[in-house]
Design an enzyme around this catalytic site. Structure first.
Site, PDB file in Angstrom:
ATOM      1  N   HIS A  66       0.815   7.241  11.044  1.00 39.75           N
ATOM      2  CA  HIS A  66       2.122   7.608  10.480  1.00 39.75           C
ATOM      3  C   HIS A  66       2.678   8.865  11.138  1.00 39.75           C
ATOM      4  CE1 HIS A  66      -0.120  10.400   7.666  1.00 39.75           C
ATOM      5  NE2 HIS A  66       0.954  11.119   7.851  1.00 39.75           N
ATOM      6  N   ASP A  96      -4.030   3.565   9.409  1.00 42.54           N
ATOM      7  CA  ASP A  96      -3.341   4.839   9.605  1.00 42.54           C
ATOM      8  C   ASP A  96      -4.054   5.711  10.629  1.00 42.54           C
ATOM      9  OD1 ASP A  96      -1.316   6.677   9.280  1.00 42.54           O
ATOM     10  OD2 ASP A  96      -2.253   7.678   7.570  1.00 42.54           O
ATOM     11  N   GLY A 170       1.610  18.220   7.305  1.00 38.72           N
ATOM     12  CA  GLY A 170       1.196  18.799   8.586  1.00 38.72           C
ATOM     13  C   GLY A 170      -0.306  18.784   8.762  1.00 38.72           C
ATOM     14  N   SER A 172      -2.017  16.164   8.163  1.00 37.72           N
ATOM     15  CA  SER A 172      -2.338  14.789   8.526  1.00 37.72           C
ATOM     16  C   SER A 172      -2.883  14.697   9.942  1.00 37.72           C
ATOM     17  CB  SER A 172      -1.086  13.909   8.423  1.00 37.72           C
ATOM     18  OG  SER A 172      -0.657  13.805   7.093  1.00 37.72           O
ATOM     19  N   LEU A 224      -3.075 -15.702   9.652  1.00 36.33           N
ATOM     20  CA  LEU A 224      -2.995 -16.971   8.933  1.00 36.33           C
ATOM     21  C   LEU A 224      -1.621 -17.605   9.057  1.00 36.33           C
ATOM     22  CD1 LEU A 224      -4.470 -18.993   7.093  1.00 36.33           C
ATOM     23  CD2 LEU A 224      -3.801 -17.573   5.133  1.00 36.33           C
ATOM     24  N   GLY A 225      -0.589 -16.817   8.878  1.00 41.79           N
ATOM     25  CA  GLY A 225       0.768 -17.325   9.075  1.00 41.79           C
ATOM     26  C   GLY A 225       1.452 -17.809   7.816  1.00 41.79           C
TER      27      GLY A 225
END
Length: 318
Positions: A66, A96, A170, A172, A224-225
């Site tokens: 992110h 992430d 910050g 992160s 899978l779709g």
């Protein structure tokens, strides 16, 4: 000196040594993102900041997805104030995590620990760039293990570390380290309005993801779709079919040419099981697809016309 003073002095000295060992490998990220703002002509540049840490001597850095997502420029500042423009190697929004690289060698880097050996109550430190104050240190303990947390992409992240080592915007991407200076997590999130509830991605997950990002630039997961939604099964239907579970995944739409269509899953089906795993909701299905390799032939149990049917699907790759 009293005994308790000696204990506090030893504890303080131990933390100082950890910080001295770890800090050279922690980096500050200055981010730029071009975006269009109403009433302005042309794209405007938005600035941000975050954290990361070197995990190899040749410039590979771990941080959060992110943080790097949609960033047009990433400038790295090392502990000795040297600056570099970083290149995005790859990112994985589902966990992430992201890997970036700077063109330098013989750099200080963090040893990666083993998050499977962590214990609740264990002392940890977080180092990062909160609110732009570079190389800030906080300490605390592991508050809990095995937490679940929703990533910014909407996917469920599992086995997350909860800590009370203070994090702020910050922080992160910075490391969560043990008393030996080993990275045992990648700091990822806080709960706004809460005190001392912060989260980190376990380093064992980061090792796996970083290896794939360096090798392939992405993490390939099974596909899978379908478009599906979690539903609660009527009690009468569960009783008639002797089902212990309460829910399933209702198939709203099947993508044309997808593995689901080729395997015989139809719109209106309710997926209740994949191999031997019960599927109660959409998170259960995501979890199954995340740890099942692409190309696997999987038997799904679905509810169709109030009966249980088996369909065999060869999973694709995202």
């Amino acid at each position: 000196m009293e005994d308790y003073e000696k204990i506090l002095e030893s504890y303080s000295n131990a933390l100082v040594k950890v910080v001295e060992k770890v800090s050279p490998a922690v980096v500050n990220l200055d981010l730029s993102q071009s975006t269009f703002v109403p009433f302005f002509f042309g794209p405007q540049e938005i600035k941000g900041f975050a954290s990361g840490f070197l995990f190899t001597p040749d410039g590979y850095i771990l941080t959060n997805s992110h943080v790097t997502h949609q960033a047009s420029k990433i400038q790295i500042t090392l502990a000795d104030r040297r600056t570099y423009q970083a290149e995005l190697v790859g990112e994985d929004p589902q966990t992430d995590l992201a890997v970036i690289k700077i063109p330098e060698n013989n750099l200080p880097y963090l040893e990666l620990g083993d998050s499977e050996k962590l214990k609740v109550g264990q002392i940890v430190l977080a180092i990062g760039n909160p609110l732009g104050f570079g190389h800030s240190v906080t300490s605390g303990v592991i508050s809990a293990l095995g937490r679940s947390l929703r990533s910014f992409s909407g996917h469920l992240m599992e086995n997350i570390i909860q800590t009370d080592a203070a994090l702020n915007p910050g922080s992160s991407g910075g490391p969560l380290v043990d008393i030996y200076g080993r990275a045992i997590g990648v700091n990822t999130a806080i709960i706004q309005g809460a005190q001392g509830i912060c989260f980190a991605i376990p380093i064992n997950t980061a090792k796996w993801v970083a290896g794939l990002l360096i090798k392939e630039g992405r993490v390939r997961r099974s596909y899978l779709g379908i478009i599906g939604q979690s539903v609660i099964l009527p009690k009468r239907l569960r009783d008639n079919l002797s089902l212990a579970q309460e829910g399933g995944v209702y198939v709203v739409r099947v993508a044309p040419g997808s593995p689901a269509q080729r395997g015989g899953i139809n719109s209106g089906d309710i997926i209740i099981q994949a191999e031997n795993e019960v599927i109660n909701n959409i998170d259960d299905l995501h979890r199954f697809l995340s740890h099942t390799p692409p190309g696997s032939r999987v038997v799904f149990k679905v509810l169709r016309d109030n009966t249980i049917r088996e369909v065999y699907v060869t999973l694709g790759s995202e």
